[in-house]
Scaffold this motif. Structure first.
Motif, mmCIF file in Angstrom:
data_model
loop_
_atom_site.group_PDB
_atom_site.id
_atom_site.type_symbol
_atom_site.label_atom_id
_atom_site.label_comp_id
_atom_site.label_asym_id
_atom_site.label_seq_id
_atom_site.Cartn_x
_atom_site.Cartn_y
_atom_site.Cartn_z
ATOM 1 N N TYR A 15 8.320 12.316 0.385
ATOM 2 C CA TYR A 15 7.630 11.111 0.865
ATOM 3 C C TYR A 15 6.136 11.223 0.628
ATOM 4 O O TYR A 15 5.473 10.268 0.251
ATOM 5 N N LYS A 16 5.629 12.416 0.899
ATOM 6 C CA LYS A 16 4.207 12.652 0.696
ATOM 7 C C LYS A 16 3.874 12.444 -0.785
ATOM 8 O O LYS A 16 2.853 11.883 -1.139
ATOM 9 N N GLY A 17 4.787 12.917 -1.658
ATOM 10 C CA GLY A 17 4.609 12.762 -3.100
ATOM 11 C C GLY A 17 4.518 11.297 -3.496
ATOM 12 O O GLY A 17 3.688 10.921 -4.330
ATOM 13 N N LEU B 250 9.988 4.502 3.689
ATOM 14 C CA LEU B 250 10.856 5.648 3.428
ATOM 15 C C LEU B 250 11.229 6.368 4.721
ATOM 16 O O LEU B 250 12.363 6.804 4.896
ATOM 17 N N ASN B 251 10.272 6.478 5.625
ATOM 18 C CA ASN B 251 10.566 7.114 6.912
ATOM 19 C C ASN B 251 11.625 6.335 7.672
ATOM 20 O O ASN B 251 12.540 6.919 8.260
ATOM 21 N N LYS B 252 11.491 5.007 7.658
ATOM 22 C CA LYS B 252 12.434 4.169 8.372
ATOM 23 C C LYS B 252 13.823 4.300 7.759
ATOM 24 O O LYS B 252 14.831 4.428 8.460
ATOM 25 N N LEU B 253 13.839 4.315 6.431
ATOM 26 C CA LEU B 253 15.102 4.442 5.720
ATOM 27 C C LEU B 253 15.768 5.785 6.043
ATOM 28 O O LEU B 253 16.959 5.860 6.342
ATOM 29 N N ARG B 254 14.973 6.846 5.997
ATOM 30 C CA ARG B 254 15.511 8.170 6.279
ATOM 31 C C ARG B 254 16.091 8.230 7.692
ATOM 32 O O ARG B 254 17.194 8.719 7.905
ATOM 33 N N SER C 121 0.840 -1.197 0.000
ATOM 34 C CA SER C 121 0.000 0.000 0.000
ATOM 35 C C SER C 121 0.879 1.253 0.000
ATOM 36 O O SER C 121 2.045 1.200 0.390
ATOM 37 N N PRO C 122 0.309 2.398 -0.415
ATOM 38 C CA PRO C 122 1.068 3.643 -0.395
ATOM 39 C C PRO C 122 1.549 4.006 1.014
ATOM 40 O O PRO C 122 2.640 4.544 1.186
ATOM 41 N N LYS C 123 0.754 3.683 2.025
ATOM 42 C CA LYS C 123 1.145 3.991 3.412
ATOM 43 C C LYS C 123 2.351 3.155 3.836
ATOM 44 O O LYS C 123 3.236 3.652 4.518
ATOM 45 N N GLY D 92 11.899 7.845 15.589
ATOM 46 C CA GLY D 92 11.780 7.889 14.125
ATOM 47 C C GLY D 92 12.516 9.059 13.510
ATOM 48 O O GLY D 92 12.526 9.234 12.294
ATOM 49 N N ASP D 93 13.136 9.866 14.354
ATOM 50 C CA ASP D 93 13.872 11.042 13.892
ATOM 51 C C ASP D 93 14.984 11.268 14.921
ATOM 52 O O ASP D 93 14.706 11.385 16.111
#
Ligand SMILES: Nc1ncnc2c1ncn2[C@@H]1O[C@H](COP(=O)(O)OP(=O)(O)OP(=O)(O)O)[C@@H](O)[C@H]1O
Ligand SMILES: [Mg+2]
Ligand SMILES: [Mg+2]
Length: 477
Positions: A220-222, A177-181, A169-171, A319-320
């Motif tokens: 990411y939103k894109g 991507l968040n995890k990767l970042r 899914s897109p989510k 996460g950051d």
């Protein structure tokens, strides 16, 4: 075809700029963003005849750190090769990248699926390559357009990380991507604040149909938006009996749509062959010496152990990297309260103002004072949020005037005991006989309306629990 049979399959190719001081094959400074076009260039990154590339070791070290952190297998040797294509973003008419012998194979990333369960997404490979230059298309259809080329970016080191087609899914794609970042940030090899530092090609298909590749999405939103649009487009086309063709599409950030760009090149179009000007790199030995820092998942688990906070808070806070570090400087005022104030309240307020955490981190003691006011019941939670908003507005305007305690004082937000509101409570009860009757008739939640009215009237200075107790006492349970 029933909707549940239309299974969505997504695979990502993620390109991240490595945060090295110089470019991948020459000494040009990689810190180009503030400078005029074509000022960070030399014969090597301009591809002038006879210029020879020299490999930046730091870039390989950074890439190996990423590979190790993502649990990849590191082959004995990695080999650069030429990917030939003719387009003005590349002067040499080929890109130096890696083909059949990349830096790393396999590996995986842990995320949560849409139901909140742990999910492992496998990686295909990771390789290093040079970033092409940047094209800026000018003008519009009516006025006739032209294109400007800036080679400052040409030769910046990139890593490309390719996932298996295992996202559903897109989510999920966004969470990956968040995890990767976060992981790259923890490794200190990547600066997500830099414009265009991450670019994603998103591949998507409906099970049993051809895949489409959406190229070069820069947020990411894109990615999430483009994939959501594609799912609808592809499913509708299939329902109408249409055929999905294998193609490359572009994402229009503003409109949230994708449009067909060109039919997809195949690997043979690129005529890959080994780069004769660079030696094969022996990476297996190198990777042994790399020591990894604490990574997001390990930090999340430590936060739960050390601070006793809930998993959702621990996950958000770790996460950051900067957020995690900030939390650790605040936690001593009360670990659970601090976690909730940062994860549930502060992040939203910062996003709303488009502010970065650093502004708050620069005033950490005052932020802690605010939490202490709430902790010690000097103000209610609701008043605390109001104080935070005023305080953030000041910071955002760059004219910090008052401490949280001064804001409480000026706005008269100090908490008062329930007894001082007895008159207001009685008045509101008298004005709402229906709610009281409903409550007496056993209707659950009928008193919440009254509590809400009292809270409004007392401007957040009263504690909802105390008010609730007083109402219960006055009308009888
Ligand atoms: N059926 C599919 N549906 C969705 N995604 C897929 C499917 N099959 C493969 N993919 C994904 O497509 C991507 C393929 O990337 P890869 O770099 O290997 O090849 P490419 O896209 O052909 O090459 P290029 O680097 O030139 O874009 C991977 O992320 C993979 O997970
Ligand atoms: Mg690729
Ligand atoms: Mg691709």
């Amino acid at each position: 075809m029933a909707d549940e049979e239309m299974k969505v399959i997504i695979g990502l190719e993620v390109h991240c700029q490595l945060d090295t001081a110089s470019k991948l094959f020459c000494g040009c400074s990689a810190d180009f963003r503030a400078d005029a076009p074509n000022t960070h260039v030399c014969p090597v990154c301009l591809g002038l005849p006879g210029a020879l590339p020299v490999l930046n070791k730091k870039a390989i070290e950074y890439a190996l750190k990423v590979a190790k952190a993502l649990n990849c297998t590191i082959p004995e040797e990695g080999e650069f090769c030429r990917k030939n294509y003719f387009y003005p973003d590349l002067v040499k008419a080929y890109q130096i990248t890696m083909g059949d012998n990349p830096l790393a194979l396999g590996g995986y990333i842990e995320i949560e699926d849409d139901a909140g369960n742990p999910k492992t997404v496998n990686l295909t490979r990771i390789h290093v390559e040079e970033d092409p230059g940047r094209l800026v298309h000018m003008g519009n259809k009516e006025r006739g357009h032209y294109t400007l080329v800036d080679y400052n970016r040409s030769g910046i080191p990139l890593i490309e990380m390719v996932t298996e087609p295992e996202l559903s899914s897109p989510k999920e794609a966004r969470r990956l991507l968040n995890k990767l970042r976060a992981t790259l940030e923890y490794l200190d090899v990547f600066d997500p604040e830099k414009e265009g530092s991450i670019r994603v090609d998103a591949n998507i298909s409906i099970k049993g149909h051809e895949r489409v590749e959406i190229k070069n999405i820069s947020s990411y939103k894109g990615v999430e938006k483009a994939l959501t649009f594609e799912i609808t487009r592809q499913k509708n086309l299939i329902r109408r009996g249409g055929i999905i063709v294998r193609e490359t599409r572009h994402f229009q950030e503003g409109k949230g749509t994708t449009t067909s760009a060109r039919s997809k090149e195949t690997a043979t179009d690129y005529r890959y062959f080994p780069e004769p000007d660079l030696p094969v790199i022996r990476v297996a030995d190198w990777v042994k010496d790399i020591v990894l820092p604490e990574l997001p998942d390990a930090r999340r688990d430590r936060f739960m152990q050390q601070y006793g906070i809930a998993v959702n808070h621990a996950r958000t806070l770790t996460g950051d990297l900067r957020l995690a570090e900030f939390y650790e400087t605040v936690a001593d005022v009360g670990a659970a309260l601090a976690a909730s104030w940062i994860a549930d309240i502060l992040i939203g307020e910062l996003n709303y103002r488009d502010m970065s955490l650093s502004a708050v981190a620069a005033h950490t003691p005052e932020f802690k004072d605010l939490i202490v006011l709430v902790r010690d019941k000097k103000i209610t939670d609701k008043a605390g949020v109001e104080v935070l908003r005023v305080w953030l507005d000041d910071l955002h305007a760059g004219e910090k005037k008052e401490t949280p305690a001064q804001i409480v004082e000026r706005l008269g937000l100090a908490r008062e005991s329930g007894e001082s509101f007895r008159g207001i409570v009685e008045h509101i009860l008298a004005a709402n006989p229906q709610a009281v009757a409903d409550h007496k008739a056993g209707k659950k939640g009928a008193l919440n309306f009254i509590v809400g009215q009292v809270m409004k009237e007392t401007k957040g200075k009263s504690d909802p629990r105390e008010i609730h107790a007083m109402i219960a006492e006055l009308v009888g349970e």
